[in-house]
Design an enzyme around this catalytic site. Structure first.
Site, PDB file in Angstrom:
ATOM      1  N   ARG A 123       0.859  -1.190   0.000  1.00  6.38           N
ATOM      2  CA  ARG A 123       0.000   0.000   0.000  1.00  6.38           C
ATOM      3  C   ARG A 123       0.893   1.237   0.000  1.00  6.38           C
ATOM      4  O   ARG A 123       2.063   1.176   0.342  1.00  6.38           O
ATOM      5  CB  ARG A 123      -0.887   0.004   1.242  1.00  6.38           C
ATOM      6  CG  ARG A 123      -1.992  -1.030   1.215  1.00  6.38           C
ATOM      7  CD  ARG A 123      -2.715  -1.101   2.554  1.00  6.38           C
ATOM      8  NE  ARG A 123      -3.237   0.200   2.957  1.00  6.38           N
ATOM      9  CZ  ARG A 123      -3.541   0.517   4.219  1.00  6.38           C
ATOM     10  NH1 ARG A 123      -3.368  -0.361   5.180  1.00  6.38           N
ATOM     11  NH2 ARG A 123      -4.021   1.707   4.511  1.00  6.38           N
ATOM     12  N   LYS A 171      -3.462  -7.874  10.837  1.00  8.29           N
ATOM     13  CA  LYS A 171      -4.831  -7.672  11.341  1.00  8.29           C
ATOM     14  C   LYS A 171      -5.802  -7.288  10.222  1.00  8.29           C
ATOM     15  O   LYS A 171      -7.012  -7.379  10.400  1.00  8.29           O
ATOM     16  CB  LYS A 171      -4.866  -6.652  12.468  1.00  8.29           C
ATOM     17  CG  LYS A 171      -4.534  -5.229  12.095  1.00  8.29           C
ATOM     18  CD  LYS A 171      -4.519  -4.345  13.341  1.00  8.29           C
ATOM     19  CE  LYS A 171      -4.062  -2.929  13.070  1.00  8.29           C
ATOM     20  NZ  LYS A 171      -4.966  -2.141  12.248  1.00  8.29           N
ATOM     21  N   ASP A 172      -5.290  -6.885   9.050  1.00 14.92           N
ATOM     22  CA  ASP A 172      -6.163  -6.541   7.918  1.00 14.92           C
ATOM     23  C   ASP A 172      -6.552  -7.753   7.074  1.00 14.92           C
ATOM     24  O   ASP A 172      -7.428  -7.660   6.213  1.00 14.92           O
ATOM     25  CB  ASP A 172      -5.477  -5.529   6.986  1.00 14.92           C
ATOM     26  CG  ASP A 172      -5.260  -4.173   7.648  1.00 14.92           C
ATOM     27  OD1 ASP A 172      -6.011  -3.849   8.587  1.00 14.92           O
ATOM     28  OD2 ASP A 172      -4.343  -3.448   7.229  1.00 14.92           O
ATOM     29  N   THR A 178     -11.213   7.274  17.560  1.00 19.61           N
ATOM     30  CA  THR A 178     -10.761   5.981  17.041  1.00 19.61           C
ATOM     31  C   THR A 178     -11.734   5.518  15.964  1.00 19.61           C
ATOM     32  O   THR A 178     -12.930   5.808  16.046  1.00 19.61           O
ATOM     33  CB  THR A 178     -10.667   4.899  18.141  1.00 19.61           C
ATOM     34  OG1 THR A 178     -10.399   3.635  17.515  1.00 19.61           O
ATOM     35  CG2 THR A 178     -11.950   4.776  18.943  1.00 19.61           C
ATOM     36  N   SER A 218     -12.117   2.316  15.422  1.00 18.82           N
ATOM     37  CA  SER A 218     -12.262   0.897  15.732  1.00 18.82           C
ATOM     38  C   SER A 218     -13.373   0.630  16.744  1.00 18.82           C
ATOM     39  O   SER A 218     -13.283   1.074  17.894  1.00 18.82           O
ATOM     40  CB  SER A 218     -10.928   0.385  16.296  1.00 18.82           C
ATOM     41  OG  SER A 218     -11.098  -0.785  17.041  1.00 18.82           O
ATOM     42  N   ARG A 222     -13.801  -2.085  18.246  1.00 21.05           N
ATOM     43  CA  ARG A 222     -13.148  -2.857  19.311  1.00 21.05           C
ATOM     44  C   ARG A 222     -12.576  -1.923  20.377  1.00 21.05           C
ATOM     45  O   ARG A 222     -12.755  -2.149  21.588  1.00 21.05           O
ATOM     46  CB  ARG A 222     -12.013  -3.696  18.701  1.00 21.05           C
ATOM     47  CG  ARG A 222     -11.075  -4.340  19.721  1.00 21.05           C
ATOM     48  CD  ARG A 222      -9.843  -4.926  19.039  1.00 21.05           C
ATOM     49  NE  ARG A 222      -9.030  -3.929  18.370  1.00 21.05           N
ATOM     50  CZ  ARG A 222      -8.137  -3.151  18.972  1.00 21.05           C
ATOM     51  NH1 ARG A 222      -7.953  -3.237  20.278  1.00 21.05           N
ATOM     52  NH2 ARG A 222      -7.428  -2.279  18.273  1.00 21.05           N
ATOM     53  N   ARG A 223     -11.889  -0.873  19.938  1.00 18.97           N
ATOM     54  CA  ARG A 223     -11.319   0.071  20.908  1.00 18.97           C
ATOM     55  C   ARG A 223     -12.426   0.821  21.642  1.00 18.97           C
ATOM     56  O   ARG A 223     -12.351   1.021  22.858  1.00 18.97           O
ATOM     57  CB  ARG A 223     -10.386   1.058  20.193  1.00 18.97           C
ATOM     58  CG  ARG A 223      -9.073   0.428  19.734  1.00 18.97           C
ATOM     59  CD  ARG A 223      -8.279   1.363  18.839  1.00 18.97           C
ATOM     60  NE  ARG A 223      -6.966   0.791  18.507  1.00 18.97           N
ATOM     61  CZ  ARG A 223      -6.298   1.069  17.392  1.00 18.97           C
ATOM     62  NH1 ARG A 223      -6.814   1.912  16.498  1.00 18.97           N
ATOM     63  NH2 ARG A 223      -5.121   0.516  17.160  1.00 18.97           N
ATOM     64  N   ARG A 280     -11.421   8.572  10.880  1.00 20.00           N
ATOM     65  CA  ARG A 280     -10.618   7.814   9.914  1.00 20.00           C
ATOM     66  C   ARG A 280      -9.404   8.644   9.555  1.00 20.00           C
ATOM     67  O   ARG A 280      -9.289   9.792   9.952  1.00 20.00           O
ATOM     68  CB  ARG A 280     -11.439   7.526   8.647  1.00 20.00           C
ATOM     69  CG  ARG A 280     -12.346   6.328   8.789  1.00 20.00           C
ATOM     70  CD  ARG A 280     -12.496   5.581   7.478  1.00 20.00           C
ATOM     71  NE  ARG A 280     -11.225   5.122   6.935  1.00 20.00           N
ATOM     72  CZ  ARG A 280     -11.083   4.621   5.722  1.00 20.00           C
ATOM     73  NH1 ARG A 280     -12.107   4.530   4.921  1.00 20.00           N
ATOM     74  NH2 ARG A 280      -9.911   4.204   5.290  1.00 20.00           N
ATOM     75  N   GLY A 281      -8.522   8.070   8.753  1.00 21.41           N
ATOM     76  CA  GLY A 281      -7.366   8.832   8.290  1.00 21.41           C
ATOM     77  C   GLY A 281      -6.068   8.206   8.723  1.00 21.41           C
ATOM     78  O   GLY A 281      -6.027   7.296   9.555  1.00 21.41           O
ATOM     79  N   ARG A 294      -4.864  11.727  12.236  1.00 23.47           N
ATOM     80  CA  ARG A 294      -5.436  11.402  13.552  1.00 23.47           C
ATOM     81  C   ARG A 294      -4.772  12.210  14.668  1.00 23.47           C
ATOM     82  O   ARG A 294      -5.443  12.779  15.515  1.00 23.47           O
ATOM     83  CB  ARG A 294      -5.322   9.899  13.816  1.00 23.47           C
ATOM     84  CG  ARG A 294      -6.207   9.091  12.868  1.00 23.47           C
ATOM     85  CD  ARG A 294      -6.062   7.594  13.065  1.00 23.47           C
ATOM     86  NE  ARG A 294      -6.787   6.887  12.022  1.00 23.47           N
ATOM     87  CZ  ARG A 294      -7.555   5.823  12.218  1.00 23.47           C
ATOM     88  NH1 ARG A 294      -7.706   5.328  13.425  1.00 23.47           N
ATOM     89  NH2 ARG A 294      -8.177   5.242  11.209  1.00 23.47           N
ATOM     90  N   CYS A 306     -12.929  -8.184  10.373  1.00 19.91           N
ATOM     91  CA  CYS A 306     -11.941  -7.409  11.134  1.00 19.91           C
ATOM     92  C   CYS A 306     -12.470  -6.062  11.583  1.00 19.91           C
ATOM     93  O   CYS A 306     -11.773  -5.337  12.261  1.00 19.91           O
ATOM     94  CB  CYS A 306     -10.595  -7.278  10.433  1.00 19.91           C
ATOM     95  SG  CYS A 306     -10.529  -7.412   8.688  1.00 19.91           S
TER      96      CYS A 306
END
Length: 319
Positions: free
Chosen positions: A11, A81-82, A125, A127, A129-130, A151-152, A157, A244
Site C-alpha cells: 500500500r 490484522k487486515d 478511534t 475501531s 473494538r477500541r 478515519r485517516g 489522527r 476485522c
C-alpha cells in the site's frame, strides 16, 4: 537463484511503505536479490467511508492479492490484522516475522494519560473494538469519556489532537514504532485494559503458493511463536464469524518461567461499542506446535465466548 529484482507489492501509506521497506531489506538479506517496492492503491485507501461501513474485511488487502495472482508483483506485505481469516488456495502466507508491540496507545493533549483525561474527554478511534473496551473501562472506573469515530492516516489522527478537536486518539504502538513516532505516545494501554485486534503488531508476507523457491526463501523470516499466537487469535475471530471491523479483541501470549516458555494464554473479548455489555474469556494450554493446534485453541475459546452470549454483542456478523 537469479539476481533479478523481486517486486514487493505494498500500500502507499507512509506506514505501509515503512514496514514494506523493512521487509524488503530483510528479504534482500536472505535471498541476495534486490527488492523493489510496487505501490498499489487499495479500496480502503481511497474510500472515505468508515471501515465498519465498508465491511473492514479485506479492504486493504484485495488489490494487493489481485496483483499477486496476476503476477504483477512477486510478494506482498500486509498488516496481519487486515487479512481476512480465510486464506486463498493460490496464495501462501510464507512468513509472519517477529511481532512488534501489540498494544494500543493514547496520544493525548498536554501529555495526559488515559485515566487523567478530563470529564467528557473526546477520544478518537475508527475501531469498534477500541470503543467497546475504552467505554467498558470508563464505566467500571468512573471515567466520563466520549468515543468519536474517525478515519485517516497517523498524521491526520494526531492532527485532531494538536488542533484541539479531540482530547486524545487511540493508535497501534506497532505502527508508530515503524514510522519512528513512538515518542509522541502519552500512554501505553495495558492489554488488561484494551485487548488488541487479532494479529495486531504482526506482518504477513504473502506470495504465490506455486513459487516453491520464493515460499522457502521468505519462510526464513518466519517466527514460529508469532505465527502460533496470531493463528490462535485469528482462529478465534473466524470461529466467532466476525470480520476485522467487529469489536473483537484477542491476544495470545507466551507464559515463561525464566527463559523457558511454558504455556500459551489466549484471551478474547467482544462487546457492544458503548461498553455496556462485554464477554471476556481466556484459556491457557501448552504452546501449539502445529497450525491445527493453534487453530483448535482459538476455536475452543470462541466456543466458550459464544456460550456466554458473544454473538449477540457483535452487531454486524460477517457474511
Amino acid at each position: 537463484m537469479t539476481d533479478k529484482a523481486l517486486r514487493l507489492g505494498t500500500r502507499r501509506s507512509k506506514l505501509a511503505m515503512a514496514q514494506s521497506g523493512q521487509v524488503a531489506d530483510a528479504v534482500s538479506r536472505v535471498t541476495g536479490r534486490p527488492v523493489e517496492l510496487v505501490e498499489i492503491t487499495t479500496y480502503g485507501d481511497v474510500s472515505r467511508e468508515a471501515l465498519a461501513q465498508i465491511g473492514g474485511t479485506g479492504v486493504f488487502v484485495t488489490a494487493l492479492r489481485d496483483a499477486l495472482v496476476r503476477g504483477e508483483v512477486d510478494f506482498a506485505v500486509h498488516s496481519l490484522k487486515d487479512l481476512p481469516t480465510t486464506q486463498p488456495e493460490e496464495l501462501a502466507l510464507a512468513a509472519v516475522p517477529v511481532r512488534e508491540d501489540p498494544r494500543d496507545v493514547i496520544v493525548a493533549r498536554d501529555a495526559l494519560k488515559f485515566t487523567d483525561l478530563p470529564r467528557g474527554a473526546r477520544i478518537g478511534t475508527g475501531s469498534p473494538r477500541r470503543m467497546a473496551q475504552l467505554n467498558a473501562y470508563a464505566r467500571t472506573h468512573g471515567l466520563d469519556i466520549e468515543t468519536v469515530a474517525i478515519r485517516g492516516n497517523v498524521d491526520t489522527r494526531i492532527g485532531y489532537v494538536h488542533e484541539g478537536r479531540l482530547d486524545a486518539v487511540v493508535l497501534a504502538a506497532a505502527g508508530l514504532n515503524r514510522i519512528g513516532r513512538i515518542d509522541e505516545v502519552t500512554d501505553f494501554l495495558s492489554v488488561d485494559t484494551v485487548l488488541p485486534a487479532p494479529g495486531q503488531g504482526a506482518l504477513a508476507i504473502e506470495c504465490a503458493a506455486s513459487d516453491a523457491d520464493l515460499v522457502a526463501a521468505l519462510g526464513e523470516l518466519d517466527d514460529p511463536h508469532t505465527r502460533a499466537a496470531v493463528t490462535a487469535e485469528r482462529s478465534l475471530l473466524a470461529a466467532l464469524e466476525a470480520g476485522c471491523s467487529a469489536p473483537v479483541g484477542a491476544l495470545a501470549d507466551l507464559l515463561t518461567d525464566g527463559s523457558v516458555i511454558k504455556e500459551m494464554r489466549l484471551r478474547g473479548v467482544v462487546g457492544t461499542t458503548d461498553g455496556s455489555r462485554m464477554v471476556q474469556q481466556s484459556t491457557t494450554g501448552s504452546v501449539p506446535l502445529t497450525h491445527d493446534g493453534a487453530m483448535a485453541l482459538g476455536r475452543e475459546l470462541a466456543a466458550e465466548m459464544l456460550a456466554q452470549g458473544a454473538a449477540g454483542l457483535m452487531g454486524e456478523r460477517a457474511h
